[in-house]
Design an enzyme around this catalytic site. Structure first.
Site, PDB file in Angstrom:
ATOM      1  N   CYS A   2       0.830  -1.197   0.000  1.00 56.84           N
ATOM      2  CA  CYS A   2       0.000   0.000   0.000  1.00 56.84           C
ATOM      3  C   CYS A   2       0.872   1.257   0.000  1.00 56.84           C
ATOM      4  CB  CYS A   2      -0.933   0.064   1.213  1.00 56.84           C
ATOM      5  SG  CYS A   2      -1.884  -1.431   1.446  1.00 56.84           S
ATOM      6  N   ARG A  27       2.746   0.367  -5.501  1.00 49.72           N
ATOM      7  CA  ARG A  27       2.676  -0.356  -4.227  1.00 49.72           C
ATOM      8  C   ARG A  27       1.353  -1.106  -4.063  1.00 49.72           C
ATOM      9  NH1 ARG A  27       6.706   2.237  -0.743  1.00 49.72           N
ATOM     10  NH2 ARG A  27       5.817   1.145   1.027  1.00 49.72           N
ATOM     11  N   TRP A  75      -3.055  -2.571  -1.566  1.00 48.03           N
ATOM     12  CA  TRP A  75      -2.805  -3.941  -2.014  1.00 48.03           C
ATOM     13  C   TRP A  75      -3.383  -4.807  -0.905  1.00 48.03           C
ATOM     14  CZ3 TRP A  75      -0.134  -8.402  -0.498  1.00 48.03           C
ATOM     15  CH2 TRP A  75       0.032  -9.371  -1.509  1.00 48.03           C
ATOM     16  N   ASN A  99      -0.323   1.552   6.130  1.00 44.07           N
ATOM     17  CA  ASN A  99       0.446   0.679   5.241  1.00 44.07           C
ATOM     18  C   ASN A  99       1.086  -0.363   6.142  1.00 44.07           C
ATOM     19  OD1 ASN A  99       2.288  -0.457   3.448  1.00 44.07           O
ATOM     20  ND2 ASN A  99       3.768   1.191   3.746  1.00 44.07           N
ATOM     21  N   GLY A 100       0.839  -1.647   5.856  1.00 42.66           N
ATOM     22  CA  GLY A 100       1.447  -2.685   6.686  1.00 42.66           C
ATOM     23  C   GLY A 100       0.408  -3.662   7.178  1.00 42.66           C
ATOM     24  N   GLU A 473      14.197 -16.815 -13.902  1.00 35.30           N
ATOM     25  CA  GLU A 473      13.800 -15.420 -14.086  1.00 35.30           C
ATOM     26  C   GLU A 473      12.887 -15.274 -15.324  1.00 35.30           C
ATOM     27  OE1 GLU A 473      13.670 -12.847 -12.428  1.00 35.30           O
ATOM     28  OE2 GLU A 473      13.549 -11.210 -13.869  1.00 35.30           O
ATOM     29  N   LYS A 477       9.111 -13.811 -15.155  1.00 43.12           N
ATOM     30  CA  LYS A 477       8.691 -12.668 -15.972  1.00 43.12           C
ATOM     31  C   LYS A 477       7.432 -13.014 -16.756  1.00 43.12           C
ATOM     32  CE  LYS A 477      10.405 -10.208 -14.723  1.00 43.12           C
ATOM     33  NZ  LYS A 477      11.260  -9.669 -13.732  1.00 43.12           N
ATOM     34  N   GLU A 480       4.310 -13.534 -14.450  1.00 40.19           N
ATOM     35  CA  GLU A 480       3.809 -12.362 -13.722  1.00 40.19           C
ATOM     36  C   GLU A 480       3.109 -11.361 -14.632  1.00 40.19           C
ATOM     37  OE1 GLU A 480       6.470  -9.876 -11.280  1.00 40.19           O
ATOM     38  OE2 GLU A 480       8.001 -10.044 -12.813  1.00 40.19           O
ATOM     39  N   HIS A 496      14.112 -36.005 -13.511  1.00 43.03           N
ATOM     40  CA  HIS A 496      13.780 -36.419 -12.142  1.00 43.03           C
ATOM     41  C   HIS A 496      12.335 -36.062 -11.774  1.00 43.03           C
ATOM     42  CE1 HIS A 496      17.895 -37.579 -11.462  1.00 43.03           C
ATOM     43  NE2 HIS A 496      18.289 -36.403 -11.912  1.00 43.03           N
ATOM     44  N   LYS A 595       4.635  -3.384  -6.879  1.00 38.93           N
ATOM     45  CA  LYS A 595       6.059  -3.234  -7.155  1.00 38.93           C
ATOM     46  C   LYS A 595       6.898  -3.482  -5.911  1.00 38.93           C
ATOM     47  CE  LYS A 595       9.642  -2.032  -9.617  1.00 38.93           C
ATOM     48  NZ  LYS A 595      10.130  -3.088 -10.508  1.00 38.93           N
TER      49      LYS A 595
HETATM   50  C1  AGP Z   1      10.067  -8.887 -10.140  1.00 38.29           C
HETATM   51  O1  AGP Z   1       9.651  -8.856 -11.454  1.00 38.29           O
HETATM   52  C2  AGP Z   1       9.059  -9.000  -9.142  1.00 38.29           C
HETATM   53  N1  AGP Z   1       7.996  -8.111  -9.311  1.00 38.29           N
HETATM   54  C3  AGP Z   1       9.461  -9.328  -7.718  1.00 38.29           C
HETATM   55  O2  AGP Z   1       9.825 -10.657  -7.744  1.00 38.29           O
HETATM   56  C4  AGP Z   1      10.574  -8.509  -7.019  1.00 38.29           C
HETATM   57  O3  AGP Z   1      11.798  -8.729  -7.640  1.00 38.29           O
HETATM   58  C5  AGP Z   1      10.636  -8.927  -5.536  1.00 38.29           C
HETATM   59  O4  AGP Z   1       9.419  -8.628  -4.946  1.00 38.29           O
HETATM   60  C6  AGP Z   1      11.767  -8.279  -4.782  1.00 38.29           C
HETATM   61  O5  AGP Z   1      11.683  -6.881  -4.802  1.00 38.29           O
HETATM   62  P1  AGP Z   1      12.904  -5.982  -4.359  1.00 38.29           P
HETATM   63  O6  AGP Z   1      14.000  -6.192  -5.338  1.00 38.29           O
HETATM   64  O7  AGP Z   1      12.371  -4.581  -4.387  1.00 38.29           O
HETATM   65  O8  AGP Z   1      13.309  -6.407  -2.984  1.00 38.29           O
END
Ligand code: AGP
Length: 600
Positions: A2, A27, A75, A99-100, A473, A477, A480, A496, A595
């Protein structure tokens, strides 16, 4: 997570609050709201979805007779996404945003009959609790102090109480900063946003209760004066330029941010490495820690340290490390990687290892962040603000940071020769132009592959050794931003278990750099093809021997171990982007994500 905003004594309360909330959307964007207030009145407007909905809803509301505003973008953690659960929570005397997470909210809810039993949001419970305390105690300051002592968790609250016309900011764990000029105050959970408003700033600390009464700002519990520092101004990162999405803009920014990061490292940051860093590396072991994409960077870092140094090294997910027993007898350096510097799991893991007297280093893109304030040493990445939820340029800058660190350490402890050191630094210096060419040349291929993906039910990524974290990764990507089912595997693990997933409706992207494991990686691709799985091979080896089945081979530039992860990341970013584009998803703000993950 948030995002929170608060503004006092400004001529443009509503428009500035909406503007700041738009910047805070990274956020979370499940719902949003604002409360305009004065000593006479509190007016609250809330809506589900993005800030643009709130903007429309509040269009005809005037802020003329109000002295302040608080706002929130959510969020969802506790309680479904709905208008009811949107912040601010308000009545005729009190309005607040948080927030939290309030961990003991259900105990509080069960204890007081004044708190409705059917509400699910931890902040709404806190709102009823505080409103009960304000009624009970004559002095709102007392109510706030009791409130802060009772609630448990990581949070930042911004609160207005009409009874005494006072504004309060409470912090424990979640970031919150205040900028000030004359009588006017701007409060925000992202301090970098505040530089656009006032030129002095104050970062609240854990345990703080700050009170603002008209234009007087003070601690509620401490005698000290609040001292504002000069606020550094940032370039406006919230401009997409000619790009359709921030993600694409940020993919294309990689050559320039990699260039500036590398030149900062060679011209100043790693000069005199021994004097600056020797004490930090006098340890038995190095552990690299992160979440999500930053965890994948940690994994690449493990391969770099393993290759260029003689140190024992491993990786940990921050969310797991926090709850593990840590060896106290070994001297360990923990390297935390985080774009935002605010990820709660990583921040808590950092605090945890510090409490166990281990050494800590943070690699981050956000120099104003909570992690920087905690860590012994910080290595900045110079990726500039990353707005798209999917991390792209921050990731490759993290890789660059780790590559340099491993080379410097290797040279310092004589595990690599000066010649090898120089050769690799040279490769890193040439990287930006290589990446630029690759982005341009691979874009048409990414568009072709994205068409193939639309005929598949699932997409897997495989790689071995340093290409393995890149497979993870690539898969992160893709899932997400496009929501397609996807997994990443180490190529050697397929047999395996995961190979059972392979069928004619799946596509597997095989990362096959020209290294010692080349033949074995080709075999892994063969095994998938033999089971009717479609495969796409990315490799720098030209004229690869025939593999049966439907395949596509994409030529990559020649690589060395140090630049392999960069070279193989770029095509995967582009494939995900163009596939998500064809799927019509919200690329910069994909569903259910934010984010910066500032809750556990
Ligand atoms: C990346 O595409 C993601 N949205 C997510 O995994 C991100 O890398 C992760 O939440 C860590 O964030 P930070 O690097 O700000 O700690």
């Amino acid at each position: 997570m948030c995002g929170i905003v608060g503004i006092l004594n400004s001529k443009s309360l509503k428009s500035d609050a909406i503007e700041i909330l738009k910047k805070l959307e990274y956020r979370g964007y499940d719902s949003a709201g604002i409360s305009l207030f004065s000593d006479q009145k509190i007016r609250t407007i809330k809506s589900v979805g993005k800030i643009s909905n709130l903007e429309k809803k509040s269009k005809n509301i005037s802020d003329k007779f109000f002295s302040g505003v608080i706002g929130h973008t959510r969020w969802a953690t506790h309680g479904v996404v709905s208008r009811n659960n949107a912040h601010p929570f308000a009545n005729e005397n009190l309005t607040l945003v948080c927030n939290g997470i309030i961990e003991n909210y259900s105990q509080i809810q069960n204890r007081y009959k004044e708190i409705p039993k059917n509400i699910k949001s931890d902040t709404e419970v806190s709102f009823y609790y505080l409103s009960y305390l304000i009624d009970k105690y004559k002095n709102p300051d007392e109510a706030i102090e009791i409130f802060q002592k009772t609630i448990r968790g990581n949070f930042a609250f911004v609160i207005f109480i009409k009874k005494n016309n006072c504004f309060y900011i409470l912090k424990n764990g979640s970031p919150i900063s205040i900028s000030n000029k004359n009588q006017s105050f701007y409060i925000c959970s992202d301090s970098s946003i505040l530089s656009n408003y006032h030129d002095t700033i104050f970062h609240c600390e854990d345990g703080d209760i700050i009170k603002i009464n008209e234009s007087k700002i003070s601690y509620l519990q401490k005698k000290n004066k609040i001292s504002f520092q000069k606020n550094i101004s940032y370039q406006n990162p919230y401009d997409k330029g000619n790009y359709q999405h921030f993600m694409l803009k940020e993919i294309h920014e990689q050559p320039s941010v990699l260039k500036s990061t590398q030149s900062k490292y060679t011209s100043e940051y790693f000069i005199d490495f021994e004097t600056k860093f020797r004490h930090l590396f006098e340890v038995d072991k190095i552990v690299l820690v992160g979440c999500g994409t930053a965890y994948h960077a940690s994994m690449v870092g493990e391969y770099y340290f393993n290759h260029f140094t003689n140190k024992e090294v491993s990786t940990e997910l921050a969310s797991e490390l926090r709850y593990k027993k840590i060896n106290k007898n070994k001297q360990i350096l923990y390297i935390f990687i985080s774009q935002s510097g605010e990820t709660m799991d990583t921040l808590m893991a950092l605090k945890y290892v510090k409490s166990m007297n281990h050494k800590s280093l943070v690699i981050t893109n956000s120099l104003e962040s909570s992690m920087v304030r905690e860590a012994e040493v910080t290595i900045p990445t110079y990726a500039q603000k990353e707005v798209g939820v999917a991390s792209t340029k921050a990731f490759t800058c993290q890789l660059l940071s780790l590559a340099n660190l491993a080379l410097e350490l290797g040279r310092m402890e004589n595990s690599i020769s000066n010649q090898i050191y120089k050769k690799n630094i040279n490769l890193l210096t040439k990287l930006p132009s290589k990446i630029k060419k690759l982005i341009n040349e691979f874009t048409p291929n990414a568009k072709i592959i994205s068409k193939k993906l639309s005929q598949a039910n699932a997409c897997y990524f495989i790689g071995r050794n340093i290409a393995y974290p890149i497979a993870l990764e690539g898969s992160l990507k893709l899932k997400e931003i496009s929501y397609m089912h996807s997994e990443g595997f180490p190529g050697g693990e397929m047999k395996h278990g995961p190979i059972a997933l392979i069928d004619k409706d799946s596509i597997t992207v095989c990362l096959i750099p020209n290294n010692d494991l080349f033949e074995k990686s080709v075999s892994n691709a063969q095994e998938i093809s033999a089971r009717n799985g479609k495969i796409i091979i990315l490799s720098s080896v030209k004229n690869m021997s025939k593999i049966n089945g439907e395949i596509k081979v994409m030529n990559m530039p020649k690589e060395n171990i140090i630049d392999t992860p960069f070279i193989y990341t770029i095509p995967l970013q582009l494939i995900s982007y163009y596939f998500a584009l064809s799927e019509g998803t919200d690329i910069d703000q994909p569903r259910n994500l934010a984010k910066s993950v500032t809750v556990e």
